[in-house]
Design a protein around this motif. Structure first.
Motif, PDB file in Angstrom:
ATOM      1  N   ALA A 153     103.792  35.890  36.271  1.00 36.00           N
ATOM      2  CA  ALA A 153     103.397  34.865  36.975  1.00 36.00           C
ATOM      3  C   ALA A 153     103.802  33.476  36.187  1.00 36.00           C
ATOM      4  O   ALA A 153     103.512  33.505  34.823  1.00 36.00           O
ATOM      5  CB  ALA A 153     102.150  34.500  37.448  1.00 36.00           C
ATOM      6  N   LYS A 154     104.347  32.390  36.738  1.00 41.64           N
ATOM      7  CA  LYS A 154     104.596  31.229  35.967  1.00 41.64           C
ATOM      8  C   LYS A 154     103.636  30.335  36.330  1.00 41.64           C
ATOM      9  O   LYS A 154     103.413  29.247  35.442  1.00 41.64           O
ATOM     10  CB  LYS A 154     106.004  30.522  36.651  1.00 41.64           C
ATOM     11  N   GLN A 155     102.914  30.260  37.193  1.00 39.68           N
ATOM     12  CA  GLN A 155     101.752  29.544  37.657  1.00 39.68           C
ATOM     13  C   GLN A 155     100.360  30.581  38.240  1.00 39.68           C
ATOM     14  O   GLN A 155     100.854  31.429  38.722  1.00 39.68           O
ATOM     15  CB  GLN A 155     102.079  28.393  38.739  1.00 39.68           C
ATOM     16  N   ALA A 156      99.250  29.904  37.684  1.00 38.89           N
ATOM     17  CA  ALA A 156      97.932  30.763  38.157  1.00 38.89           C
ATOM     18  C   ALA A 156      96.806  29.861  38.265  1.00 38.89           C
ATOM     19  O   ALA A 156      96.860  28.856  37.394  1.00 38.89           O
ATOM     20  CB  ALA A 156      97.779  31.900  37.029  1.00 38.89           C
ATOM     21  N   LEU A 157      95.990  30.400  39.166  1.00 37.75           N
ATOM     22  CA  LEU A 157      94.873  29.581  39.310  1.00 37.75           C
ATOM     23  C   LEU A 157      93.676  30.634  39.572  1.00 37.75           C
ATOM     24  O   LEU A 157      93.767  31.345  40.461  1.00 37.75           O
ATOM     25  CB  LEU A 157      95.072  28.763  40.517  1.00 37.75           C
ATOM     26  N   LEU A 158      92.667  30.349  38.903  1.00 34.14           N
ATOM     27  CA  LEU A 158      91.439  31.174  39.127  1.00 34.14           C
ATOM     28  C   LEU A 158      90.360  30.262  39.669  1.00 34.14           C
ATOM     29  O   LEU A 158      89.983  29.290  39.219  1.00 34.14           O
ATOM     30  CB  LEU A 158      90.804  31.563  37.760  1.00 34.14           C
ATOM     31  N   ASN A 159      90.112  30.784  40.981  1.00 33.73           N
ATOM     32  CA  ASN A 159      89.151  29.961  41.869  1.00 33.73           C
ATOM     33  C   ASN A 159      87.919  30.862  42.299  1.00 33.73           C
ATOM     34  O   ASN A 159      88.100  31.950  42.535  1.00 33.73           O
ATOM     35  CB  ASN A 159      89.891  29.320  42.923  1.00 33.73           C
ATOM     36  N   GLY A 160      86.912  30.219  41.973  1.00 31.10           N
ATOM     37  CA  GLY A 160      85.541  31.213  42.852  1.00 31.10           C
ATOM     38  C   GLY A 160      84.743  30.168  43.621  1.00 31.10           C
ATOM     39  O   GLY A 160      84.830  28.975  43.271  1.00 31.10           O
ATOM     40  N   CYS A 161      83.982  30.895  44.385  1.00 35.75           N
ATOM     41  CA  CYS A 161      82.833  29.999  45.277  1.00 35.75           C
ATOM     42  C   CYS A 161      81.735  30.676  44.996  1.00 35.75           C
ATOM     43  O   CYS A 161      81.364  31.682  44.835  1.00 35.75           O
ATOM     44  CB  CYS A 161      83.312  30.060  46.750  1.00 35.75           C
ATOM     45  N   SER A 162      80.535  29.445  44.738  1.00 32.66           N
ATOM     46  CA  SER A 162      79.294  29.793  44.459  1.00 32.66           C
ATOM     47  C   SER A 162      78.928  30.576  43.135  1.00 32.66           C
ATOM     48  O   SER A 162      79.568  30.017  42.216  1.00 32.66           O
ATOM     49  CB  SER A 162      78.466  30.375  45.775  1.00 32.66           C
ATOM     50  N   SER A 163      78.459  31.668  43.099  1.00 33.37           N
ATOM     51  CA  SER A 163      78.212  32.519  41.996  1.00 33.37           C
ATOM     52  C   SER A 163      79.624  32.731  41.336  1.00 33.37           C
ATOM     53  O   SER A 163      79.817  33.016  40.263  1.00 33.37           O
ATOM     54  CB  SER A 163      77.304  33.587  42.148  1.00 33.37           C
ATOM     55  N   GLY A 164      80.719  32.831  42.415  1.00 31.28           N
ATOM     56  CA  GLY A 164      82.041  33.117  41.764  1.00 31.28           C
ATOM     57  C   GLY A 164      82.562  31.668  41.383  1.00 31.28           C
ATOM     58  O   GLY A 164      83.429  31.800  40.298  1.00 31.28           O
ATOM     59  N   GLY A 165      81.887  30.631  41.833  1.00 35.99           N
ATOM     60  CA  GLY A 165      82.428  29.551  41.225  1.00 35.99           C
ATOM     61  C   GLY A 165      81.839  29.353  39.663  1.00 35.99           C
ATOM     62  O   GLY A 165      82.692  28.674  38.837  1.00 35.99           O
ATOM     63  N   LEU A 166      80.699  29.499  39.494  1.00 36.71           N
ATOM     64  CA  LEU A 166      80.037  29.833  38.240  1.00 36.71           C
ATOM     65  C   LEU A 166      80.831  30.688  37.408  1.00 36.71           C
ATOM     66  O   LEU A 166      81.424  30.401  36.231  1.00 36.71           O
ATOM     67  CB  LEU A 166      78.829  30.334  38.131  1.00 36.71           C
ATOM     68  N   SER A 167      81.454  31.805  38.060  1.00 37.23           N
ATOM     69  CA  SER A 167      82.120  32.779  37.206  1.00 37.23           C
ATOM     70  C   SER A 167      83.546  32.247  36.776  1.00 37.23           C
ATOM     71  O   SER A 167      83.978  32.570  35.640  1.00 37.23           O
ATOM     72  CB  SER A 167      82.603  33.934  38.161  1.00 37.23           C
ATOM     73  N   ALA A 168      84.115  31.428  37.538  1.00 39.06           N
ATOM     74  CA  ALA A 168      85.357  30.861  37.084  1.00 39.06           C
ATOM     75  C   ALA A 168      85.403  29.888  36.119  1.00 39.06           C
ATOM     76  O   ALA A 168      86.101  29.557  35.161  1.00 39.06           O
ATOM     77  CB  ALA A 168      86.079  29.984  38.515  1.00 39.06           C
ATOM     78  N   ILE A 169      83.992  29.305  35.682  1.00 39.43           N
ATOM     79  CA  ILE A 169      83.703  28.242  34.670  1.00 39.43           C
ATOM     80  C   ILE A 169      84.001  29.441  33.384  1.00 39.43           C
ATOM     81  O   ILE A 169      84.284  29.160  32.367  1.00 39.43           O
ATOM     82  CB  ILE A 169      82.505  27.704  34.942  1.00 39.43           C
TER      83      ILE A 169
END
Length: 278
Positions: free
Chosen positions: A71-87
């Motif tokens: 990949a030339k570009q990547a974005l890790l995104n998560g929502c709620s507890s997944g949003g905390l995971s993304a951090i």
């Protein structure tokens, strides 16, 4: 029987709904470890194993082997507890790519605050303490935080976001529906049920809204230093919502609220592709 998931919002494949990311390869990782992909311990007496961090890294490494490493570009995104995971896992995720890849992370509704509830207690801190102690996270949370704070406090994003090296975008509601119902006015803090209408449907009286405005101010204050970094991005809405990036009605560019300069999709796209200066 297999169930097909129709992706929406930032995962949508429709250009009109998702102009910047519609044609990206996408993978959704289900979360079920109870500690935002952070656990890596074992309680032999209780015959319990907590392997959230290993699971996350194994899934990402499998995706890398399937072609994500190119990949030339990547974005890790998560929502709620997944949003905390993304951090929590943002720098781990970034470290697996070559330096030539543009890697960024986004936390959607994962900015859980260490807030005082309506009874004067800290319900979410008590919940987090249980997670930390049960899964043995004391030595697994960011050391830049645990060196000077109690480990429980290092599960709160406000205490760790400024140490994340990878560019990070915080998307949250100032009136996050989950936090209002479970952290600000949980049943344990509201035995009379006087906050039920407010916490369950945002039907709040004047004094309740005043309390929630204080919560909003605390959130904005906690983001001040973070938002000053040119690599980071912030979008705080005033919707009664929890998770906005994977919903068409909140992500879609045409669904801005009055007072918002632009919709969430445009704001995130501008940040990711560095189209505008802060």
């Amino acid at each position: 029987m297999e169930k097909q998931i129709n992706f929406k919002g930032i995962l949508s494949s429709k250009v009109a709904e998702n102009p910047d990311f519609y044609n990206w390869n996408k993978a959704e990782v289900r979360y079920c470890d109870g500690a935002s992909f952070s656990g890596d311990s074992e309680n032999k007496t209780a015959q319990l194993q907590f392997r959230g961090k290993r699971i996350f890294l194994a899934v990402i490494e499998d995706l890398m082997a399937k072609g994500m490493r190119y990949a030339k570009q990547a974005l890790l995104n998560g929502c709620s507890s997944g949003g905390l995971s993304a951090i929590l896992r943002c720098d781990d995720f970034s470290s697996l790519f070559p330096h030539t890849t543009k890697v960024k992370c986004m936390s959607d509704a994962g900015f859980f605050l260490d807030a005082v509830d309506i009874s004067g207690a800290r319900s979410l801190r008590r919940m987090y303490s249980g997670v930390v102690n049960t899964q043995g996270l004391q030595n697994l949370l960011p050391r830049t935080c645990t060196r000077h704070l109690d480990p429980t406090m290092c599960l709160f994003p406000q205490n760790i976001i400024n140490q994340v090296r990878t560019p990070l975008f915080i998307l949250n509601s100032a009136f996050d529906s989950w936090q209002i119902e479970n952290s600000i006015a949980p049943p344990s803090a509201d035995p009379s049920g006087s906050w039920h209408n407010c916490s369950s449907s945002f039907n709040c009286n004047a004094s309740q809204m005043q309390f929630l405005e204080g919560f909003k101010k605390s959130m904005l204050d906690a983001l001040k230093t973070f938002s000053m970094s040119s690599k980071n991005g912030v979008f705080i809405s005033s919707r009664w919502a929890h998770c906005q990036a994977e919903r068409k009605d909140t992500w879609f560019p045409g669904n801005s609220q009055p007072g918002e300069d632009k919709g969430i999709a445009v704001a995130v796209g501008d940040w990711y592709f560095e189209r505008t200066k802060k």
